[in-house]
Structure formats: structure tokens, C-alpha cells
Design a protein around this motif. Structure first.
Motif, PDB file in Angstrom:
ATOM      1  N   VAL A   1      12.361  34.303  -8.703  1.00  0.00           N
ATOM      2  CA  VAL A   1      12.448  35.735  -8.322  1.00  0.00           C
ATOM      3  C   VAL A   1      11.849  36.798  -9.409  1.00  0.00           C
ATOM      4  CG1 VAL A   1      14.380  37.539  -8.349  1.00  0.00           C
ATOM      5  CG2 VAL A   1      14.674  35.283  -7.071  1.00  0.00           C
ATOM      6  N   THR A   2      12.134  36.458 -10.860  1.00  0.00           N
ATOM      7  CA  THR A   2      11.546  36.979 -11.711  1.00  0.00           C
ATOM      8  C   THR A   2       9.816  36.949 -11.774  1.00  0.00           C
ATOM      9  OG1 THR A   2      13.235  36.597 -13.294  1.00  0.00           O
ATOM     10  CG2 THR A   2      11.326  37.224 -14.176  1.00  0.00           C
ATOM     11  N   ALA A   3       9.510  35.811 -11.309  1.00  0.00           N
ATOM     12  CA  ALA A   3       7.888  35.703 -11.329  1.00  0.00           C
ATOM     13  C   ALA A   3       7.593  36.566 -10.199  1.00  0.00           C
ATOM     14  CB  ALA A   3       7.517  34.315 -11.001  1.00  0.00           C
TER      15      ALA A   3
ATOM     16  N   GLY B   1       5.050  39.727 -10.910  1.00  0.00           N
ATOM     17  CA  GLY B   1       3.777  39.440 -10.267  1.00  0.00           C
ATOM     18  C   GLY B   1       3.427  40.649  -9.504  1.00  0.00           C
ATOM     19  N   PHE B   2       4.259  41.043  -8.596  1.00  0.00           N
ATOM     20  CA  PHE B   2       4.078  42.235  -7.532  1.00  0.00           C
ATOM     21  C   PHE B   2       4.005  43.626  -8.308  1.00  0.00           C
ATOM     22  CE2 PHE B   2       5.324  45.559  -4.546  1.00  0.00           C
ATOM     23  CZ  PHE B   2       4.872  45.160  -3.428  1.00  0.00           C
TER      24      PHE B   2
ATOM     25  N   PHE C   1       8.761  53.877  -9.088  1.00  0.00           N
ATOM     26  CA  PHE C   1       9.035  52.489  -8.446  1.00  0.00           C
ATOM     27  C   PHE C   1       9.147  51.659  -9.648  1.00  0.00           C
ATOM     28  CE2 PHE C   1       5.835  48.834  -8.080  1.00  0.00           C
ATOM     29  CZ  PHE C   1       6.608  47.996  -6.957  1.00  0.00           C
ATOM     30  N   SER C   2       8.283  51.655 -10.740  1.00  0.00           N
ATOM     31  CA  SER C   2       8.266  50.602 -11.817  1.00  0.00           C
ATOM     32  C   SER C   2       9.500  50.527 -12.410  1.00  0.00           C
ATOM     33  CB  SER C   2       7.316  51.198 -12.862  1.00  0.00           C
ATOM     34  OG  SER C   2       5.898  51.228 -12.429  1.00  0.00           O
ATOM     35  N   PHE C   3      10.285  51.924 -12.602  1.00  0.00           N
ATOM     36  CA  PHE C   3      11.657  51.888 -13.300  1.00  0.00           C
ATOM     37  C   PHE C   3      12.520  51.167 -12.521  1.00  0.00           C
ATOM     38  CE2 PHE C   3      15.625  53.804 -13.681  1.00  0.00           C
ATOM     39  CZ  PHE C   3      15.990  53.736 -14.954  1.00  0.00           C
ATOM     40  N   LEU C   4      12.473  51.372 -11.150  1.00  0.00           N
ATOM     41  CA  LEU C   4      13.680  50.769 -10.196  1.00  0.00           C
ATOM     42  C   LEU C   4      13.167  49.323 -10.325  1.00  0.00           C
ATOM     43  CD1 LEU C   4      13.750  53.260  -7.155  1.00  0.00           C
ATOM     44  CD2 LEU C   4      15.506  52.793  -9.274  1.00  0.00           C
ATOM     45  N   VAL C   5      11.960  48.905 -10.236  1.00  0.00           N
ATOM     46  CA  VAL C   5      11.802  47.518 -10.248  1.00  0.00           C
ATOM     47  C   VAL C   5      12.324  46.670 -11.566  1.00  0.00           C
ATOM     48  CG1 VAL C   5       9.849  45.748 -10.534  1.00  0.00           C
ATOM     49  CG2 VAL C   5       9.740  47.561  -8.739  1.00  0.00           C
ATOM     50  N   LEU C   6      12.035  47.124 -12.547  1.00  0.00           N
ATOM     51  CA  LEU C   6      12.651  46.836 -13.942  1.00  0.00           C
ATOM     52  C   LEU C   6      14.122  46.764 -14.014  1.00  0.00           C
ATOM     53  CD1 LEU C   6       9.828  47.777 -16.494  1.00  0.00           C
ATOM     54  CD2 LEU C   6      10.214  45.546 -15.485  1.00  0.00           C
ATOM     55  N   LEU C   7      14.663  47.937 -13.559  1.00  0.00           N
ATOM     56  CA  LEU C   7      15.949  48.207 -13.571  1.00  0.00           C
ATOM     57  C   LEU C   7      16.777  46.985 -12.722  1.00  0.00           C
ATOM     58  CD1 LEU C   7      18.134  49.986 -14.519  1.00  0.00           C
ATOM     59  CD2 LEU C   7      18.180  51.123 -12.256  1.00  0.00           C
TER      60      LEU C   7
END
Lengths: 228, 374
Positions: free
Chosen positions: A149-151, A155-156, A206-212
Motif C-alpha cells: 500500500v505504501t509503495a 510510487g503514484f 493532492f500531495s498533502f492529502l496523499v501523505l496525510l
């Protein structure tokens, strides 16, 4: 407010990131498994090569890819002899570049998850008559799921955020190589700050939400992250 | 897996012949070498006993094929599992392994873990066998749970059930109770005893608990620093004082006996053990039932005369056979003959001097407590 060109860039970016993520999960899994298990002398060098994109300027990576995939490069000669033409300034050229660029972000979480498994579950499976492939698919893969999942997420996201490599080998061909990050650059060059704001703000959110979301996931499944 | 790679069916090869030599370079100051040569009968429970670091687990892992010794030969009931140029990988050996800590797959339910075994078992798993195993281990009600939702004892019972459902021809158990507290151990031991009496399955049982070994083992292999110190019938080895038993209170002889009388008034049962009589607390055993009793060396005291005036119930006339030092410098182990049995007393050297004990001397053993272990 969002122009057709911007929408095309967003669509292309998502298509690129999805393609790269799927391919990287397929390519990265055996590499991660080998790195997690091997006691070979090659583990160090191979691990270092996989991790190179973490530290190299994307322009360096892009430069070598451009040379290799160009008409006189060894990859370029191969693709030409196969009748595929040359890869730079095409979508598939971007895919190949992104595979290298995002490789560590996929391999390392999977490798960490597999290393964290230890030897025991595999030994247990062996005493229950599971052969090597059986063990890999019924024990290793399901137990490494948090790593996958993390990968996939990293990656995306990392492919979405790619700029330097794209600039070197992709240029900005609408619908072919014009991804969002390059589109933003062009907007700024043209002093179209309003459009740049929309895309840049979108990327930021987008980036913030993904990392969150990822950190929330990792709190539930600890110790499966990247190795820095 | 009926004809793996050996001389099958010639009958003379039943049991387990193992010879391993394995050197671990060792992360500690000293390296470890396992060097054993064993011949074990192909039935009953064989306990592999030794202090931690004696190589018990390594030996078991060699039998399972989880370790690859430099030199090794292994024949199990006529099938060769390992020899020069032959090494059957673990998943090709018809064995099952119960690990020390819970080894259930965390991503599967208890049921899923059992199914993992039945799906890979070479023989079909009959409903009858399945039900029997589930009932034997008492896990009907917990099959839908994930390992994380089970207690330590429940997890180990599911692990044992999973091991049985692979229908092994050899069951390896590596201190299956070591990770459990006292109450959990008492919870599991009866299941192991039932397992032994229900399935005709040779078991190698690694343990560093004399208590468990006395309860379960038919044969015993004593390991020290990677070498076999003794092997043989458990009851026989337990009556030897020249072996490196761990010091302390756990050591004692094991007798086989039969219940011949039950006294309702005092709630006591009379046992006859190869000629010697013992009174024990009546725990509900039927008349004629065979039992195994354990007499701890620390519970035996010696007297020159038969003291009718003491509270001690069991007094036996005995003859001193030999005396050996205990690991504790103040204490000695005295082996005594009582009829055709041996009993061992752990007493101080001062008392030996005081009673002037020498081989051949006749006196009385007062046994403070006798435990029926099975």
C-alpha cells in the motif's frame, strides 16, 4: 477556469502515474524480495543503484536516459530495430524515465515489509508442506500488504510530482508528454499566474492529502515505511 | 509421500536414526557445535531435554530440514530424509512442527490456519478426523477468530490442531509450553496427554522443564553443549544420578503403577508399583488404572529406623546404591533401591556423614509427597 490544455495535462499525469505504479509493483516486487532475502555480495551495489534516484538530480537521470534512448543510444538502437522508433518525447519514453525515477519509492517499502516478516512465517509454511512459490503467494504477499500500500501510494504520488526527468526526455507535447508539473512551468513562463495557481494549488492539496492518508495508514500498520 | 527416497517397508528400519554435525560460527564469544548420533523408537513421545543453549532446538530444526548441517544422515521409519547428496526440503518431509511461540498466520483466522494445513495435506482430511482434532483440542468455539484475538493457550491449541491436520508421520514440538504462564501450561498439558493416547504418532518433544518431561516422555535424550549425554527410556534415565541434571528441586524418579485400592474414608488411593506400595491422594482414578507417579528427590528423607510416629505416609525399606554430588555443593543425590524400583533422595552431605551412608547400607526412605503425573 481550467483550460482544456490543463485538463489534458491532468488526465495525462494520472494516466502516466497509474501506468508507472502498476508496472513498478510488478517489477519492484521481485527486486524487493531478492534484496530482502539475499546474502549475496551484490545486495549492496544493487540496493545502491535502486536508491540512486533518491539523491541524483532528476536532470542527471534524464540526461542519461535521453542519451541512451536517443537514435544513437543502445536503447534507442534496440527500439528502432524493433520498429518502435525512439522513445524520447513520447508517452512511453516518459513511462520508462518514471520507472527509474520512482523505483526506490516502490522497492523500499516492499523490501522493508518483507524484511520485517522474518524467517518464521516461511518456516511455518514449509512445515505445512507449502513449496517456495506457494509460500510467496500465500504468506509473503498477504503479510507484506502494508508495504505494498505504501509503495503504491508513494510510487503514484512521486510520479505525479515528477518534473526534471520529464523536462529532459519528454518536453511538453500536449496529450503526449505535457504533464501537470511542466504545464505549471509553462504557465509561469508565460506569466499566466492565475492558471499556475490553480494547478499548483491542486498539486499541493493532492500531495498533502496523499501523505496525510499514508501516515494515517502507517500508524495502523507501523514500521513499514521508507528507510530514511 | 509414501515412497520418498528410502528403503521403505523392510521393517527393520522403523524408528528414527539421526546423525548430525553442525557448526554455528556463533555471534557470541564461543561458537556452537551440534554433534549427535541418535537412534529412537518410532513411537511414543521422545523428549529432548537440556539446558538452554544445549542444542535442543537446533537438533529439532535439523530433523525438520530447517537447518542444513554440514554432515547429516536422517532416516525416519525407513525413509531417508537426508544423506550424502540428498536433502529433502522441509516441505517434502511428512512432518509437522509446533513452534515455541505462536506461529499462526496473523492474516488468517483460526479456521483459515487449519484450512491452510488441510489444503496441503497429501491425504484427504476426513470429516471424522477434522472433528476429532477440533474436539481433542477444544477449539470449536474460537475458529472464527483471528490469532490476535486468542489467548496464548488458545493459540497454541490451534497450532497443535493445525499440526495434526497435516497428518504428519512425525510430530516435532519445540517447547510448545515455554511461552505460557503456569496456569496456561496446566491448561495445555492434558491436551498433550490426550493427543499422545489418541494418535499413534511419534513425537519429538523439546523441553527444558523436567516437570513436563516427567509427565509426557516415554524416551529421553539428554543433551549438553550440543552432545548427547544419554538416551533411553525416560523412567530409566530418571533413576540415574550420574547425569547432569539441572540443580534444584525439580528432579525426581518416575514410577509406573496401578491403582489397587481406593480408601473412601481418607480419600487416598493405594498404588502398587512393581512391588512397592504407595499411598497417594485419590484423584478419582479407577481401580486397575495404570498411572505414572513422580517422587521428587527433595521430598525423600532418610532414617535409620522406621518411624511409625511420623506424619509421613509412605515409608519404604531401601538399600543405598550410590551417592553423587548435586550441583549445589551442600547437597548430594543418594540413589536407593526399593524393591525393583529406584528412589533418589536429595539430602545434605552433613546428613550423609551423620547417617554414615555407604553403598549397601539398609535404611528407610520417608516419602513426603508423591504426585500422580498421569
Amino acid at each position: 477556469m481550467i483550460s482544456e490544455a490543463d485538463l489534458a495535462a491532468i488526465w495525462l499525469t494520472l494516466k502516466l502515474a497509474t501506468t508507472v505504479t502498476i508496472l513498478l509493483l510488478l517489477i519492484g516486487t521481485p527486486i524487493a524480495w531478492w534484496l530482502a532475502r539475499t546474502r549475496s555480495w551484490w545486495k549492496g551495489p544493487v540496493g545502491a543503484v535502486v536508491a540512486l534516484p533518491l539523491v541524483l538530480p532528476p536532470t542527471v537521470l534524464g540526461f542519461y536516459l535521453l542519451v541512451a534512448m536517443g537514435p544513437n543510444g543502445f536503447v534507442g538502437e534496440l527500439t528502432q530495430s524493433l520498429g518502435l522508433g525512439t522513445l524520447p518525447f513520447t508517452f512511453w519514453g516518459l513511462v520508462v524515465g518514471s520507472l527509474f525515477y520512482s523505483l526506490p519509492f516502490v522497492v523500499q517499502p516492499i523490501q522493508n515489509a518483507m524484511e520485517a516478516l522474518g524467517q518464521r512465517p516461511l518456516e511455518v509454511a514449509a512445515t505445512l508442506r507449502a513449496g517456495p512459490w506457494d509460500r510467496f503467494f500465500t504468506v509473503v504477499l498477504p503479510l507484506s500488504r502494508p508495504g505494498f500500500v505504501t509503495a503504491a501510494v508513494l510510487g503514484f504520488a512521486h510520479t505525479v510530482g515528477e518534473f526534471g526527468v520529464v523536462l529532459m526526455i519528454g518536453g511538453n507535447i500536449p496529450g503526449e508528454t505535457g504533464v501537470v508539473s511542466v504545464q505549471i512551468y509553462d504557465h509561469v513562463e508565460a506569466l499566466e499566474y492565475a492558471q499556475a495557481h490553480v494547478l499548483a494549488g491542486g498539486m499541493l492539496a493532492f500531495s498533502f492529502l496523499v501523505l496525510l492518508g499514508l501516515y494515517g495508514f502507517q500508524r495502523k500498520h507501523p514500521a513499514r515505511g521508507l528507510r530514511w | 509421500m509414501s515412497n520418498a527416497a528410502g528403503h521403505n517397508g523392510d521393517g527393520t528400519e522403523s524408528g528414527l536414526q539421526a546423525q548430525f554435525r553442525l557448526r554455528h560460527p556463533g555471534t557470541h564469544a564461543s561458537s556452537f557445535t551440534l554433534d549427535v548420533d541418535l537412534t529412537l523408537p518410532g513411537q511414543g513421545i521422545t523428549a529432548i531435554f537440556g539446558q538452554s543453549g544445549s542444542g535442543k532446538t537446533t537438533l529439532l530444526r535439523c530433523v525438520a530440514g530447517l537447518e542444513r548441517p554440514e554432515q547429516g544422515r536422517l532416516t525416519v521409519n525407513g525413509e531417508t530424509w537426508q544423506d550424502k547428496g540428498l536433502f529433502l526440503p522441509t516441505h517434502r518431509r511428512p512432518l509437522a512442527y509446533v513452534f515455541q511461540e505462536s506461529s499462526l498466520f496473523p492474516h488468517l483466522t483460526a479456521q483459515g490456519n487449519l484450512d491452510y494445513a488441510t489444503a496441503r495435506c497429501h491425504a484427504a482430511c476426513s470429516k471424522a478426523l477434522y472433528d476429532q482434532v477440533i474436539a481433542l483440542m477444544g477449539i470449536e468455539g474460537i475458529l472464527h477468530r483471528h490469532p490476535a484475538q486468542l489467548s496464548g493457550g488458545e493459540r497454541q491449541r490451534v497450532s497443535i490442531a493445525r499440526a495434526l491436520l497435516i497428518q504428519p508421520r512425525l510430530l516435532l514440538m519445540d517447547e510448545p509450553l515455554a511461552s505460557l504462564d503456569f496456569a496456561r501450561k496446566q491448561e495445555i498439558l492434558p491436551y498433550l496427554e490426550k493427543l499422545k493416547s489418541t494418535f499413534d504418532l511419534p513425537i519429538l518433544y523439546v523441553s527444558h522443564s523436567l516437570d513436563e518431561v516427567a509427565r509426557l516422555a516415554d524416551q529421553l535424550v539428554l543433551l549438553e553443549q550440543g552432545r548427547t549425554v544419554a538416551q533411553g527410556a525416560a523412567a530409566e534415565l530418571f533413576s540415574r544420578i550420574d547425569l547432569p541434571w539441572p540443580s534444584g528441586n525439580e528432579f525426581g524418579v518416575v514410577w509406573q503403577g496401578e491403582v489397587v485400592e481406593r480408601n473412601e474414608q481418607w480419600h487416598l488411593a493405594r498404588l502398587v508399583c512393581q512391588g512397592s506400595e504407595l499411598w497417594v491422594r485419590d484423584a478419582g482414578e479407577a481401580l486397575g488404572q495404570k498411572v505414572r507417579v513422580r517422587i521428587l528427590a527433595r521430598d525423600v528423607s532418610l532414617a535409620l529406623a522406621c518411624h511409625e510416629d511420623s506424619s509421613i505416609l509412605n515409608r519404604l525399606p531401601v538399600t543405598v546404591e550410590d551417592i553423587a554430588p548435586d550441583r549445589d555443593h551442600a547437597m548430594a543425590l543418594v540413589r536407593l533401591r526399593a524393591g525393583s524400583n529406584h528412589v533418589i533422595a536429595r539430602i545434605t552431605y552433613r546428613s550423609i556423614d551423620h547417617l554414615q551412608l555407604l553403598p549397601g547400607k539398609q535404611l528407610w526412605a520417608q516419602i513426603k509427597s508423591v504426585a500422580i503425573v498421569r
